[in-house]
Design an enzyme around this catalytic site. Structure first.
Site, PDB file in Angstrom:
ATOM      1  N   ARG A  51     101.428  74.452  28.475  1.00  0.00           N
ATOM      2  CA  ARG A  51     100.990  74.798  29.837  1.00  0.00           C
ATOM      3  C   ARG A  51     100.488  76.237  29.873  1.00  0.00           C
ATOM      4  O   ARG A  51      99.467  76.538  30.505  1.00  0.00           O
ATOM      5  CB  ARG A  51     102.119  74.582  30.861  1.00  0.00           C
ATOM      6  CG  ARG A  51     101.762  75.130  32.249  1.00  0.00           C
ATOM      7  CD  ARG A  51     102.584  74.593  33.419  1.00  0.00           C
ATOM      8  NE  ARG A  51     103.973  74.342  33.099  1.00  0.00           N
ATOM      9  CZ  ARG A  51     104.914  75.264  32.870  1.00  0.00           C
ATOM     10  NH1 ARG A  51     104.587  76.545  32.920  1.00  0.00           N
ATOM     11  NH2 ARG A  51     106.148  74.912  32.593  1.00  0.00           N
ATOM     12  N   TYR A 103      81.887  73.056  50.948  1.00  0.00           N
ATOM     13  CA  TYR A 103      82.327  71.804  50.340  1.00  0.00           C
ATOM     14  C   TYR A 103      83.516  71.257  51.150  1.00  0.00           C
ATOM     15  O   TYR A 103      84.469  71.987  51.436  1.00  0.00           O
ATOM     16  CB  TYR A 103      82.733  72.065  48.882  1.00  0.00           C
ATOM     17  CG  TYR A 103      83.269  70.827  48.211  1.00  0.00           C
ATOM     18  CD1 TYR A 103      82.434  69.752  47.925  1.00  0.00           C
ATOM     19  CD2 TYR A 103      84.613  70.705  47.886  1.00  0.00           C
ATOM     20  CE1 TYR A 103      82.918  68.603  47.337  1.00  0.00           C
ATOM     21  CE2 TYR A 103      85.107  69.561  47.287  1.00  0.00           C
ATOM     22  CZ  TYR A 103      84.248  68.511  47.020  1.00  0.00           C
ATOM     23  OH  TYR A 103      84.740  67.382  46.439  1.00  0.00           O
ATOM     24  N   ASP A 175      81.965  80.155  44.500  1.00  0.00           N
ATOM     25  CA  ASP A 175      81.960  78.810  43.916  1.00  0.00           C
ATOM     26  C   ASP A 175      80.562  78.598  43.343  1.00  0.00           C
ATOM     27  O   ASP A 175      79.589  78.453  44.088  1.00  0.00           O
ATOM     28  CB  ASP A 175      82.292  77.783  45.009  1.00  0.00           C
ATOM     29  CG  ASP A 175      82.379  76.356  44.471  1.00  0.00           C
ATOM     30  OD1 ASP A 175      81.708  76.058  43.466  1.00  0.00           O
ATOM     31  OD2 ASP A 175      83.093  75.539  45.082  1.00  0.00           O
ATOM     32  N   LYS A 200      81.077  68.673  37.618  1.00  0.00           N
ATOM     33  CA  LYS A 200      79.681  68.503  37.998  1.00  0.00           C
ATOM     34  C   LYS A 200      78.769  68.891  36.834  1.00  0.00           C
ATOM     35  O   LYS A 200      78.757  68.210  35.837  1.00  0.00           O
ATOM     36  CB  LYS A 200      79.401  69.304  39.273  1.00  0.00           C
ATOM     37  CG  LYS A 200      80.478  69.136  40.364  1.00  0.00           C
ATOM     38  CD  LYS A 200      80.551  67.755  40.962  1.00  0.00           C
ATOM     39  CE  LYS A 200      81.776  67.528  41.835  1.00  0.00           C
ATOM     40  NZ  LYS A 200      81.977  68.493  42.911  1.00  0.00           N
TER      41      LYS A 200
HETATM   42  C1  LIG Z   1      83.114  68.855  43.701  1.00  0.00           C
HETATM   43  C2  LIG Z   1      83.222  70.240  44.198  1.00  0.00           C
HETATM   44  C3  LIG Z   1      84.464  70.885  44.297  1.00  0.00           C
HETATM   45  C4  LIG Z   1      85.770  70.161  43.947  1.00  0.00           C
HETATM   46  O1  LIG Z   1      85.850  69.898  42.588  1.00  0.00           O
HETATM   47  P1  LIG Z   1      86.644  68.630  41.957  1.00  0.00           P
HETATM   48  O2  LIG Z   1      86.349  68.756  40.508  1.00  0.00           O
HETATM   49  O3  LIG Z   1      86.085  67.402  42.598  1.00  0.00           O
HETATM   50  O4  LIG Z   1      88.076  68.821  42.290  1.00  0.00           O
HETATM   51  C5  LIG Z   1      84.485  72.192  44.746  1.00  0.00           C
HETATM   52  N1  LIG Z   1      83.348  72.846  45.083  1.00  0.00           N
HETATM   53  C6  LIG Z   1      82.136  72.259  45.007  1.00  0.00           C
HETATM   54  C7  LIG Z   1      80.922  73.022  45.401  1.00  0.00           C
HETATM   55  C8  LIG Z   1      82.040  70.945  44.570  1.00  0.00           C
HETATM   56  O5  LIG Z   1      80.823  70.356  44.504  1.00  0.00           O
END
Ligand SMILES: *Cc1c(COP(=O)(O)O)cnc(C)c1O
Length: 394
Positions: A51, A103, A175, A200
């Site tokens: 961890r 988001y 982000d 993504k």
């Molecule tokens: C999908 C997404 C998240 C969340 O991520 P997960 O991998 O689905 O937990 C956060 N911010 C943005 C901009 C996203 O597209």
């Protein structure tokens, strides 16, 4: 090699490439071990318990830190786990200023969970310095931005926000999911923390759920490292490997996502059943110039509004090549209906105030041939028109 820093394409392709003397393996193996033998009392190989630190994950974390020009990287079990870990820097009574078009999952985390721990947030257009100033309170600790935003593709000037934030002692958290470090590196523009849903573009194949955090500065890196280990929402060795495998082709994929998105956005903009296209890659987008200044390219995501909400259902039913599915950033093209899917947790009045209404569709353009994607959209729009309006084929 000379000591000149390699270009990002080369660094991506070589993630985890080691000069391993025993087998000569050209990529980094998956170490499943959760426990690591201590040579003697008081000694460690650098690995004790998985961890805290795990070999395969460490290679990914170093690559992430290096690609985002940060000091430390942390791999998490999802993008939400990464955001939760970062938000745990804050305490009861703290206030955050957050991008308005956010988001949906991040909004839900802030409003339904962190609010119970006394952490509050104001949602503002982060490109409006007056609005930022008006929402700032003595207890404000950070600005959290997404740029471009999803689904409305609003662009925020990252360095302007960082300069303003620094003046007031605020952290800037970005982000960077929609652009990836291949196109945009917020830490180079003054941000303190970058977060990714690596599910993504970084993973890129719609087959691994992961999150990444990259921090700048020794103190912040140490604080986030403590939280990452203490909370424990860390990425597994196999998923770390899977993510690195995806990242090796990031440069190729992002170039294709960008050119496909521009082709599709340009096609839809001229279509009589489309009222508006939101894509910073189009020269008349209000954020086009800022985007070009702070990033070396554009995302493969854009949104568009059809002229009649009744088209939405038949379009989603008629698409053949493009899948009607949530998520974004993978090689396969996906179409989403934000108002009832990704952004369903955002109250209708906030959603509609920013423009996420029942005519808006979000398109994550994959790496297929652009002409095949155009043909699929053309037939789905035509099928929708015939259904809604009856009458003859055009
Ligand atoms: C999908 C997404 C998240 C969340 O991520 P997960 O991998 O689905 O937990 C956060 N911010 C943005 C901009 C996203 O597209």
């Amino acid at each position: 090699m000379t000591d000149k820093k390699l270009r990002i394409e080369s660094r991506l392709a070589q993630i985890g490439s080691i000069h391993e003397p025993v087998t000569g393996s050209v990529n980094y193996p998956i170490y499943q071990a959760t426990a690591f033998r201590h040579p003697r009392l008081g000694q460690s190989t650098g690995f004790d318990y998985a961890r805290t630190k795990s070999p395969t994950r460490s290679v990914l974390e170093q690559a992430a830190a290096e690609l985002e020009s940060g000091d430390a990287g942390f791999a998490c079990s999802s993008g939400m786990a990464a955001l939760q870990t970062v938000f745990t820097l804050f305490s009861s009574g703290d206030h955050l200023i957050v991008s308005l078009d956010l988001y949906g999952g991040t909004y839900r985390l802030l409003e339904r969970i962190l609010s119970r721990y006394g952490i509050t947030a104001s949602y503002v257009d982060t490109n409006d310095l007056d609005a930022l100033e008006a929402s700032r309170r003595p207890e404000t600790k950070a600005v959290v931005i997404e740029t471009p935003t999803n689904p409305l593709m609003m662009v925020t000037d990252i360095s302007a926000v960082c300069t303003w934030g620094k003046k007031h002692g605020l952290l800037t958290i970005v982000d960077n999911t929609l652009l990836s470090p291949y196109f945009q590196r917020p830490l180079e523009l003054g941000a303190d923390i970058v977060v990714h849903s690596a599910t993504k573009y970084l993973g890129g194949h719609n087959d691994v759920l992961a999150g990444l955090i990259v921090t700048k500065g020794a103190k912040l890196s140490e604080e986030v490292g403590f939280l990452h280990n203490s909370i424990g929402a860390v990425l597994s060795p196999t998923d770390s490997y899977q993510l690195m495998k995806g990242m090796k082709t990031l440069a190729l994929r992002m170039e294709r996502h960008q050119s496909n998105a521009l082709a599709l956005a340009s096609y839809l903009r001229e279509h009589p059943q489309v009222a508006e296209v939101f894509y910073p890659g189009l020269p008349d987008h209000p954020g086009h110039d800022i985007q070009n200044r702070q990033s070396s390219g554009n995302t493969g995501i854009f949104s568009f509004k059809v002229t009649d909400a009744r088209y939405v259902e038949p379009i989603l039913r008629s698409l053949e090549l493009i899948a009607f599915a949530e998520s974004l950033g993978g090689v396969e093209s996906l179409m989403t209906y934000p108002a009832i899917q990704t952004h369903a947790d955002i109250p209708a009045e906030i959603r509609e105030a920013v423009g996420v209404d029942d005519r808006l569709l979000r398109f994550s353009v994959g790496i297929e041939h652009p002409d095949d994607l155009i043909a699929d959209l053309a037939q789905a729009l035509e099928a929708a028109r015939l259904e809604v309006e009856g009458g003859q084929s055009r």
